[in-house]
Write a protein that holds these residues in place. Structure first.
Motif, PDB file in Angstrom:
ATOM      1  N   ASN A  52       0.809  -1.226   0.000  1.00 27.76           N
ATOM      2  CA  ASN A  52       0.000   0.000   0.000  1.00 27.76           C
ATOM      3  C   ASN A  52       0.843   1.276   0.000  1.00 27.76           C
ATOM      4  OD1 ASN A  52      -2.619  -1.257   0.032  1.00 27.76           O
ATOM      5  ND2 ASN A  52      -2.288  -1.732   2.196  1.00 27.76           N
ATOM      6  N   ASN A  53       2.020   1.222  -0.614  1.00 31.23           N
ATOM      7  CA  ASN A  53       2.893   2.393  -0.720  1.00 31.23           C
ATOM      8  C   ASN A  53       2.783   2.956  -2.139  1.00 31.23           C
ATOM      9  OD1 ASN A  53       4.888   4.336  -0.608  1.00 31.23           O
ATOM     10  ND2 ASN A  53       6.419   3.001   0.331  1.00 31.23           N
ATOM     11  N   THR A  54       1.680   3.656  -2.415  1.00 34.15           N
ATOM     12  CA  THR A  54       1.395   4.143  -3.766  1.00 34.15           C
ATOM     13  C   THR A  54       2.410   5.178  -4.222  1.00 34.15           C
ATOM     14  OG1 THR A  54      -0.961   3.766  -3.383  1.00 34.15           O
ATOM     15  CG2 THR A  54      -0.369   5.166  -5.244  1.00 34.15           C
ATOM     16  N   GLU A  55       2.853   6.048  -3.328  1.00 40.18           N
ATOM     17  CA  GLU A  55       3.790   7.106  -3.702  1.00 40.18           C
ATOM     18  C   GLU A  55       5.109   6.524  -4.210  1.00 40.18           C
ATOM     19  OE1 GLU A  55       5.350  10.715  -4.620  1.00 40.18           O
ATOM     20  OE2 GLU A  55       3.270  10.192  -4.170  1.00 40.18           O
ATOM     21  N   LYS A  56       5.596   5.463  -3.586  1.00 40.74           N
ATOM     22  CA  LYS A  56       6.831   4.842  -4.055  1.00 40.74           C
ATOM     23  C   LYS A  56       6.628   4.225  -5.433  1.00 40.74           C
ATOM     24  CE  LYS A  56      10.547   1.635  -2.880  1.00 40.74           C
ATOM     25  NZ  LYS A  56      11.101   0.669  -1.893  1.00 40.74           N
ATOM     26  N   THR A  98       8.747   5.456  -8.645  1.00 43.99           N
ATOM     27  CA  THR A  98       9.507   4.447  -9.385  1.00 43.99           C
ATOM     28  C   THR A  98       9.191   4.497 -10.870  1.00 43.99           C
ATOM     29  OG1 THR A  98       9.572   2.983  -7.458  1.00 43.99           O
ATOM     30  CG2 THR A  98       9.978   1.980  -9.606  1.00 43.99           C
ATOM     31  N   PHE A  99       7.916   4.615 -11.215  1.00 42.72           N
ATOM     32  CA  PHE A  99       7.513   4.654 -12.609  1.00 42.72           C
ATOM     33  C   PHE A  99       8.085   5.887 -13.308  1.00 42.72           C
ATOM     34  CE2 PHE A  99       3.856   5.346 -15.768  1.00 42.72           C
ATOM     35  CZ  PHE A  99       4.489   4.596 -16.734  1.00 42.72           C
ATOM     36  N   GLY A 100       8.028   7.042 -12.652  1.00 40.83           N
ATOM     37  CA  GLY A 100       8.598   8.246 -13.248  1.00 40.83           C
ATOM     38  C   GLY A 100      10.088   8.117 -13.491  1.00 40.83           C
ATOM     39  N   ASN A 101      10.785   7.517 -12.541  1.00 44.18           N
ATOM     40  CA  ASN A 101      12.227   7.300 -12.702  1.00 44.18           C
ATOM     41  C   ASN A 101      12.525   6.318 -13.826  1.00 44.18           C
ATOM     42  OD1 ASN A 101      14.315   7.992  -9.953  1.00 44.18           O
ATOM     43  ND2 ASN A 101      12.267   8.814 -10.167  1.00 44.18           N
ATOM     44  N   GLN A 102      11.661   5.329 -14.009  1.00 50.23           N
ATOM     45  CA  GLN A 102      11.848   4.374 -15.110  1.00 50.23           C
ATOM     46  C   GLN A 102      11.820   5.083 -16.461  1.00 50.23           C
ATOM     47  OE1 GLN A 102       8.597   1.667 -13.603  1.00 50.23           O
ATOM     48  NE2 GLN A 102       9.939   0.103 -14.445  1.00 50.23           N
ATOM     49  N   ILE A 103      10.876   5.989 -16.636  1.00 47.35           N
ATOM     50  CA  ILE A 103      10.746   6.697 -17.911  1.00 47.35           C
ATOM     51  C   ILE A 103      11.979   7.548 -18.183  1.00 47.35           C
ATOM     52  CG2 ILE A 103       9.421   8.426 -19.181  1.00 47.35           C
ATOM     53  CD1 ILE A 103       6.945   7.483 -17.606  1.00 47.35           C
ATOM     54  N   LYS A 120      -7.700   6.453 -18.405  1.00 43.75           N
ATOM     55  CA  LYS A 120      -8.167   6.060 -17.075  1.00 43.75           C
ATOM     56  C   LYS A 120      -7.875   4.594 -16.769  1.00 43.75           C
ATOM     57  CE  LYS A 120     -12.840   4.941 -18.713  1.00 43.75           C
ATOM     58  NZ  LYS A 120     -14.299   5.244 -18.556  1.00 43.75           N
ATOM     59  N   ASN A 121      -7.373   3.851 -17.742  1.00 43.38           N
ATOM     60  CA  ASN A 121      -7.104   2.426 -17.518  1.00 43.38           C
ATOM     61  C   ASN A 121      -5.966   2.193 -16.535  1.00 43.38           C
ATOM     62  OD1 ASN A 121      -9.023   1.318 -19.502  1.00 43.38           O
ATOM     63  ND2 ASN A 121      -7.727   2.320 -21.012  1.00 43.38           N
ATOM     64  N   SER A 122      -5.022   3.146 -16.462  1.00 44.74           N
ATOM     65  CA  SER A 122      -3.870   2.982 -15.587  1.00 44.74           C
ATOM     66  C   SER A 122      -4.136   3.575 -14.201  1.00 44.74           C
ATOM     67  CB  SER A 122      -2.643   3.659 -16.200  1.00 44.74           C
ATOM     68  OG  SER A 122      -1.543   3.616 -15.316  1.00 44.74           O
ATOM     69  N   GLU A 123      -3.668   2.866 -13.171  1.00 44.45           N
ATOM     70  CA  GLU A 123      -3.760   3.360 -11.809  1.00 44.45           C
ATOM     71  C   GLU A 123      -2.582   4.265 -11.456  1.00 44.45           C
ATOM     72  OE1 GLU A 123      -4.419   0.105  -9.001  1.00 44.45           O
ATOM     73  OE2 GLU A 123      -5.177  -1.116 -10.655  1.00 44.45           O
ATOM     74  N   LEU A 124      -1.549   4.292 -12.300  1.00 49.79           N
ATOM     75  CA  LEU A 124      -0.340   5.064 -12.022  1.00 49.79           C
ATOM     76  C   LEU A 124      -0.434   6.426 -12.718  1.00 49.79           C
ATOM     77  CD1 LEU A 124       2.330   2.260 -12.479  1.00 49.79           C
ATOM     78  CD2 LEU A 124       1.420   3.151 -10.331  1.00 49.79           C
ATOM     79  N   LYS A 125      -0.891   7.421 -11.997  1.00 49.32           N
ATOM     80  CA  LYS A 125      -1.024   8.770 -12.530  1.00 49.32           C
ATOM     81  C   LYS A 125       0.096   9.637 -11.966  1.00 49.32           C
ATOM     82  CE  LYS A 125      -4.618   7.553 -14.800  1.00 49.32           C
ATOM     83  NZ  LYS A 125      -4.458   7.314 -16.242  1.00 49.32           N
ATOM     84  N   SER A 135       6.872  15.884 -10.803  1.00 52.22           N
ATOM     85  CA  SER A 135       7.791  15.652  -9.686  1.00 52.22           C
ATOM     86  C   SER A 135       8.303  14.215  -9.643  1.00 52.22           C
ATOM     87  CB  SER A 135       7.105  15.983  -8.358  1.00 52.22           C
ATOM     88  OG  SER A 135       5.993  15.130  -8.140  1.00 52.22           O
ATOM     89  N   HIS A 136       7.539  13.293 -10.208  1.00 54.14           N
ATOM     90  CA  HIS A 136       7.944  11.888 -10.174  1.00 54.14           C
ATOM     91  C   HIS A 136       9.056  11.565 -11.173  1.00 54.14           C
ATOM     92  CE1 HIS A 136       3.659  11.382  -8.568  1.00 54.14           C
ATOM     93  NE2 HIS A 136       4.472  11.109  -7.565  1.00 54.14           N
ATOM     94  N   PHE A 137       9.293  12.473 -12.157  1.00 53.83           N
ATOM     95  CA  PHE A 137      10.325  12.220 -13.159  1.00 53.83           C
ATOM     96  C   PHE A 137      11.726  12.532 -12.643  1.00 53.83           C
ATOM     97  CE2 PHE A 137       6.561  12.729 -15.832  1.00 53.83           C
ATOM     98  CZ  PHE A 137       6.695  11.654 -16.700  1.00 53.83           C
ATOM     99  N   GLY A 138      11.833  13.280 -11.573  1.00 59.39           N
ATOM    100  CA  GLY A 138      13.141  13.600 -11.023  1.00 59.39           C
ATOM    101  C   GLY A 138      13.823  12.354 -10.477  1.00 59.39           C
ATOM    102  N   LEU A 139      15.068  12.154 -10.864  1.00 56.91           N
ATOM    103  CA  LEU A 139      15.765  10.922 -10.480  1.00 56.91           C
ATOM    104  C   LEU A 139      16.002  10.872  -8.979  1.00 56.91           C
ATOM    105  CD1 LEU A 139      18.343  10.649 -13.401  1.00 56.91           C
ATOM    106  CD2 LEU A 139      16.154   9.459 -13.139  1.00 56.91           C
ATOM    107  N   ASP A 140      15.680   9.733  -8.385  1.00 59.45           N
ATOM    108  CA  ASP A 140      15.806   9.495  -6.951  1.00 59.45           C
ATOM    109  C   ASP A 140      16.863   8.410  -6.743  1.00 59.45           C
ATOM    110  OD1 ASP A 140      14.875   7.711  -4.482  1.00 59.45           O
ATOM    111  OD2 ASP A 140      14.126   9.745  -4.136  1.00 59.45           O
ATOM    112  N   THR A 141      17.937   8.740  -6.058  1.00 59.61           N
ATOM    113  CA  THR A 141      19.085   7.823  -5.956  1.00 59.61           C
ATOM    114  C   THR A 141      18.734   6.467  -5.352  1.00 59.61           C
ATOM    115  OG1 THR A 141      20.622   9.690  -5.824  1.00 59.61           O
ATOM    116  CG2 THR A 141      21.430   7.543  -5.083  1.00 59.61           C
TER     117      THR A 141
END
Length: 462
Positions: free
Chosen positions: A87-91, A95-100, A219-224, A228-234
């Motif tokens: 249930n850690n949606t923010e992570k 993660t998805f933003g960093n993948q892109i 709307k098919n994806s739950e990952l919106k 801010s999510h695109f910024g690389l997180d070490t």
């Protein structure tokens, strides 16, 4: 084949859930594999058997760059599955933003390097003699589309991690159908030869990317995700890298294998022997599609339930996946053992307009392929344990054992075998290396999987 929510990965019956996850994955892999197979048949019949060998030389380079996207996708999707299970949606979103971001950065750099060193890479991978010129034509055009391929491979694994296998299946079907249609137009109608085959492949990659982009924006994806999510997180990058490196290392070893095989076989039988391996390579991609589908379906279920600490369900998922995959692998083995000559014949053109040289090459390929195919697939019924076992460690986030087990077959056993056995058994030494490596890798994986299940899952339940 209905899609499921992430929560259903932890509640529905395992057998039913695995089928719902695996069937769309299998269909998608089947269509992609059919695309490679039929594409090779078209090229072989409309251009020539040397053209099949040329594509076989280019594939490891383009697939390695595309596999960068897959490795980032699988590494990140393991994090996403476990994050959703906890249930850690923010992570999951971060993660998805960093993948892109990471996929775009890495693949564009690799494509630039691949184009700069084109004249070095093609001969190194066996593109010598008559193979060089058609391989270079194909290579340059396909490489332009590889960043789209990488984004597709990355996005597809995330779609599956969300519990949406039907959409993942469609994403795999679109480029395959598009490629085959463009093959007919560009090769058969426009007579563009190798350039036509390359543009058909590149357009297929772009069509897949367009569909995946639509999925995540809809709307098919739950990952919106937001900007801010695109910024690389070490910390996330390190986790993606450690898990994704397993997939990348596997593809790197596959590319090295192609390099060695093409050069060893060229030395044993010239362009015609490389064409034999090209046909067998297509069957390695195509014939095992149901086993790979079960493996893909297994990953999000195991990862989610492990993250949710539902260890009994994880054990059941492992056992069920191995059983299903073993049955399917056995069916594949029977078909390939009975019909190798008929399969080889599909790739070879014929007719009064063929040159004597082409006819001689085709006769050589048809003579040598059946025995080689039987030997290469001889240990197919047991590979399910090796594939599922290695995938399990990746699903639960244990990068080092996942890496080692993934490299066991080709890196630790197969490559040494093909470097040694041909000196004693010539061509036969190449082909018997396949089943020997399969058996040894399965024994090693079975031992470590059993030990890990006992230590982690059974003890945790107690």
């Amino acid at each position: 084949m209905a899609n499921v929510s992430a929560e259903q990965l932890g509640s529905e019956p395992i057998g039913k859930l695995l089928i719902r996850q695996s069937v769309p994955a299998s269909i998608g892999i089947l269509v992609m594999s059919l695309n490679v197979l039929v594409d090779s048949i078209f090229v072989g019949n409309w251009i020539g058997s040397i053209a099949i060998a040329a594509i076989n030389v280019v594939l490891p380079v383009s697939f390695f760059i595309g596999a960068l996207g897959m490795s980032i996708g699988i590494g990140g999707s393991s994090i996403i599955s476990r994050a959703l299970g906890a249930n850690n949606t923010e992570k999951a979103l971060k993660t998805f933003g960093n993948q892109i971001t990471l996929t775009l950065l890495v693949t564009v750099i690799m494509v630039a390097l691949g184009l700069f060193y084109v004249d070095t890479l093609i001969p190194a991978f066996g593109g010598k003699g008559a193979i060089f010129d058609p391989a270079k034509v194909y290579y340059r055009i396909v490489l332009y589309g590889v960043p789209f391929l990488a984004l597709c491979m990355m996005g597809n694994t995330v779609i599956r991690a969300e519990g949406k296998p039907k959409f993942a299946m469609i994403a795999m079907i679109i480029p395959s159908v598009g490629n085959l249609l463009m093959d007919y137009v560009f090769i058969y109608i426009f007579d563009w030869g190798m350039a036509g085959a390359a543009w058909a492949t590149t357009i297929g990659y772009f069509l897949c990317f367009a569909y995946i982009l639509y999925f995540f924006l809809s709307k098919n994806s739950e990952l919106k995700i937001s900007l801010s999510h695109f910024g690389l997180d070490t910390p996330i990058l390190k986790e993606i890298g450690s898990l994704g490196f397993v997939t990348l290392a596997r593809q790197a070893v596959v590319s090295i294998t192609y390099l060695l095989m093409n050069n060893i076989l060229y030395g044993l039988g010239g362009e015609a022997m490389v064409a034999v391996y090209a046909i067998i390579g297509r069957m390695l991609m195509f014939a095992l599609f149901p086993v790979f589908g079960v493996t893909q379906g297994f990953l999000p279920i195991a990862g989610f339930n492990y993250g949710a600490e539902k260890y009994q369900r994880v054990r059941e998922t492992i056992n069920t996946a191995i059983k299903y995959a073993a049955i399917l692998a056995s069916v594949v083995f029977v078909g390939l053992f009975i019909f190798p000559a008929e399969i080889a014949g599909l790739f070879l053109g014929s007719g009064p307009d063929m040159s004597a040289e082409d006819l001689a090459t085709n006769a050589y390929v048809l003579e040598h392929t059946p025995l080689a195919m039987r030997l290469v697939f001889a240990a197919t019924p047991i590979i399910a344990l090796q594939l599922i076992g290695a995938a399990y460690f990746q699903a639960i986030g244990k990068a080092i054992p996942a890496l080692l087990l993934t490299l066991t077959r080709q890196g630790f056993f197969f490559i040494p075998l093909i470097l040694i056995l041909p000196h004693y058994f010539d061509e036969l030494g190449v082909w018997i290396s396949f089943p020997i490596a399969d058996v040894l890798a399965t024994l090693v994986t079975g031992y470590y999987l059993r030990r890990e299940v006992k230590r982690t899952l059974i003890n945790s339940e107690g």
